[in-house]
Enzyme design. Structure first.
Site, PDB file in Angstrom:
ATOM      1  CG  ASP A  10      -2.187   1.099   1.149  1.00 61.31           C
ATOM      2  OD1 ASP A  10      -1.771   2.108   0.472  1.00 61.31           O
ATOM      3  OD2 ASP A  10      -2.815   1.257   2.052  1.00 61.31           O
ATOM      4  CB  ILE A  11       1.658   3.807  -2.379  1.00 60.14           C
ATOM      5  CG1 ILE A  11       2.338   4.833  -2.673  1.00 60.14           C
ATOM      6  CG2 ILE A  11       0.188   4.645  -2.728  1.00 60.14           C
ATOM      7  CD1 ILE A  11       2.621   5.635  -4.269  1.00 60.14           C
ATOM      8  CG  ASN A  24      -9.012  13.308 -11.059  1.00 60.62           C
ATOM      9  OD1 ASN A  24      -9.169  14.378 -10.419  1.00 60.62           O
ATOM     10  ND2 ASN A  24      -9.456  12.768  -9.885  1.00 60.62           N
ATOM     11  CG  ASP A  34      -6.435  11.297  -6.507  1.00 60.72           C
ATOM     12  OD1 ASP A  34      -5.943  11.541  -5.849  1.00 60.72           O
ATOM     13  OD2 ASP A  34      -6.996  11.394  -7.794  1.00 60.72           O
ATOM     14  CB  SER A 122      -1.645   5.236 -16.709  1.00 63.06           C
ATOM     15  OG  SER A 122      -1.770   6.583 -16.803  1.00 63.06           O
ATOM     16  N   GLY A 124      -3.847   1.267 -13.093  1.00 61.16           N
ATOM     17  CA  GLY A 124      -5.370   0.990 -12.457  1.00 61.16           C
ATOM     18  C   GLY A 124      -6.509   1.533 -13.870  1.00 61.16           C
ATOM     19  CE1 TYR A 126      -7.879   7.930 -15.005  1.00 67.42           C
ATOM     20  CE2 TYR A 126      -6.297   9.384 -15.934  1.00 67.42           C
ATOM     21  CZ  TYR A 126      -7.642   9.379 -15.013  1.00 67.42           C
ATOM     22  OH  TYR A 126      -8.047  10.134 -14.749  1.00 67.42           O
TER      23      TYR A 126
END
Length: 169
Positions: A10-11, A24, A34, A122, A124, A126
């Site tokens: 987990d970041i 976004n 995000d 991008s 995930g 996206y």
């Protein structure tokens, strides 16, 4: 010399000078990485994002660009927000994805960050294919001159980790 490391996890739980947010363009939170960064980091991040929107980024942050805010309650000094491109079969947007990594490292250098944690931008919601996202990420950070000492890719699951590990060889 920059070291590239991989972590599966987990970041929002990483300890680093800067954590990169796959944001976004609104900068006001969303899903995936995000949303997680905004939730765990608390209201200070959103407050600074609103100030950015009220100023220079009134129309939002353009794809491929990066900007920093406080990290709020995260174990970091800064969050570097970057807007990745949506994947499209009919249009090569790989340069915009590479720009996310270059611009994030440029901002990290301006801040004096020595450790930077990146998600798979991008890859995930996206829709960027993970193997290609990993290739672009690793090639770009290897080719970018930076004072950052450790670039850490924090991958959410084993599939993403394996894709990045394959690129590091």
């Amino acid at each position: 010399m920059t070291t590239i490391t991989l972590v599966q996890g987990d970041i929002t739980r990483q300890s680093a000078d800067a954590v990169v947010n796959a944001a976004n363009s609104s900068l006001l939170g969303g899903g995936g990485v995000d949303g997680a960064i905004h939730r765990r980091g608390g209201p200070a991040i959103l407050a600074e994002c609103r100030k950015l929107r009220a100023g220079h980024y009134g129309k939002g942050l353009p794809t491929g660009r990066a900007v920093a805010t406080t990290a709020g309650d995260l174990d970091a000094r800064w969050v570097i927000h970057t807007v990745g491109p949506r994947y499209a079969r009919e249009e090569d947007r790989s340069e915009l994805l590479a720009s996310c990594y270059r611009e994030s490292l440029r901002v990290a250098d301006e801040l004096g960050a020595r450790t930077v944690a990146f998600p798979a931008v991008s890859a995930g919601i996206y829709g960027w294919p993970m193997d290609d996202a990993a290739r672009i990420a690793v090639e770009t950070v290897r080719a970018t001159e930076t004072d950052v000492e450790e670039i850490r890719f924090v991958l959410f699951d084993e599939r993403a980790y394996d894709a990045f590990a394959g690129q590091l060889g």
